[in-house]
Scaffold this active site. Structure first.
Site, PDB file in Angstrom:
ATOM      1  N   ARG A  12       0.834  -1.205   0.000  1.00 42.72           N
ATOM      2  CA  ARG A  12       0.000   0.000   0.000  1.00 42.72           C
ATOM      3  C   ARG A  12       0.864   1.248   0.000  1.00 42.72           C
ATOM      4  NH1 ARG A  12      -5.286  -1.534   0.596  1.00 42.72           N
ATOM      5  NH2 ARG A  12      -5.540  -3.616   1.485  1.00 42.72           N
ATOM      6  N   ILE A  63       2.090   4.733   1.048  1.00 38.64           N
ATOM      7  CA  ILE A  63       2.087   5.388   2.357  1.00 38.64           C
ATOM      8  C   ILE A  63       1.299   6.701   2.313  1.00 38.64           C
ATOM      9  CG2 ILE A  63       4.208   6.766   2.111  1.00 38.64           C
ATOM     10  CD1 ILE A  63       5.059   5.617   4.877  1.00 38.64           C
ATOM     11  N   ASN A 109       5.009   6.630 -13.592  1.00 38.62           N
ATOM     12  CA  ASN A 109       5.711   7.886 -13.833  1.00 38.62           C
ATOM     13  C   ASN A 109       7.136   7.579 -14.288  1.00 38.62           C
ATOM     14  OD1 ASN A 109       3.453   9.352 -12.953  1.00 38.62           O
ATOM     15  ND2 ASN A 109       4.097   9.184 -10.815  1.00 38.62           N
ATOM     16  N   VAL A 161      10.452   8.059  -6.710  1.00 40.43           N
ATOM     17  CA  VAL A 161      11.191   6.878  -6.265  1.00 40.43           C
ATOM     18  C   VAL A 161      11.699   6.184  -7.522  1.00 40.43           C
ATOM     19  CG1 VAL A 161      11.077   4.660  -5.085  1.00 40.43           C
ATOM     20  CG2 VAL A 161       9.819   6.621  -4.155  1.00 40.43           C
ATOM     21  N   HIS A 215       7.865   1.109 -10.702  1.00 40.32           N
ATOM     22  CA  HIS A 215       6.639   0.665 -10.033  1.00 40.32           C
ATOM     23  C   HIS A 215       5.433   1.098 -10.848  1.00 40.32           C
ATOM     24  CE1 HIS A 215       7.859   4.606  -8.467  1.00 40.32           C
ATOM     25  NE2 HIS A 215       6.571   4.899  -8.349  1.00 40.32           N
ATOM     26  N   HIS A 255       1.562   2.267 -10.220  1.00 38.66           N
ATOM     27  CA  HIS A 255       0.525   2.661  -9.272  1.00 38.66           C
ATOM     28  C   HIS A 255      -0.786   2.010  -9.716  1.00 38.66           C
ATOM     29  CE1 HIS A 255       2.685   6.312  -7.558  1.00 38.66           C
ATOM     30  NE2 HIS A 255       3.385   6.099  -8.661  1.00 38.66           N
TER      31      HIS A 255
END
Ligand code: AMP
Ligand code: ZN
Length: 112
Positions: A30, A32, A88, A97, A101, A103
């Site tokens: 999840r 943060i 992104n 970051v 990844h 989202h």
């Protein structure tokens, strides 16, 4: 692995996270700071900086990440109402970051 990467630390168990799924290739936890009722991150175990750093050998992990995002959307009850998959790329693309990844964002209901 990159020693100063927060997602590598989460994967190694050196930083906390609220995991939804994990296996030898990817983890899902999840966000943060969620920007929607459901906001999880699908993250490969391998430290790949971004889409820009992808090589041909990464084809299978990218496919696995997208299929897992689809499965987790169903598991979290947002498959039918709908969701976004967002990646992104680079600072100007909003990436903060620098460990690849996806989202998975949703849970608003039938309309947004
Ligand atoms: P991006 O801007 O695409 O690089 O997204 C990075 C996301 O990671 C942001 O939405 C952050 O809220 C999230 N994030 C950063 N640190 C953590 C953490 N320790 N645990 C969970 N999510 C995090
Ligand atoms: Zn990393």
């Amino acid at each position: 692995m990159s020693s100063d990467c927060i997602f590598c630390k989460i994967i190694k168990g050196e930083a906390p996270a609220d995991f939804v799924y994990k296996d030898e290739d990817l983890v899902v936890f999840r966000n943060i700071r969620p920007s929607a009722p459901v906001h999880v991150l699908v993250v490969p175990v391998e430290h790949i900086e971004s889409i820009n750093a992808l090589e041909e050998k990464h084809s299978s992990i990218i496919a696995k990440m997208i299929l897992k995002a689809r499965d987790i959307a169903k598991q979290l009850g947002i498959a039918d109402s709908g969701y976004k998959l967002v990646t992104n790329v680079g600072w100007g693309g909003g990436q903060r970051v620098f460990h690849l990844h996806i989202h998975l964002i949703g849970g608003w209901g039938k309309s947004i």
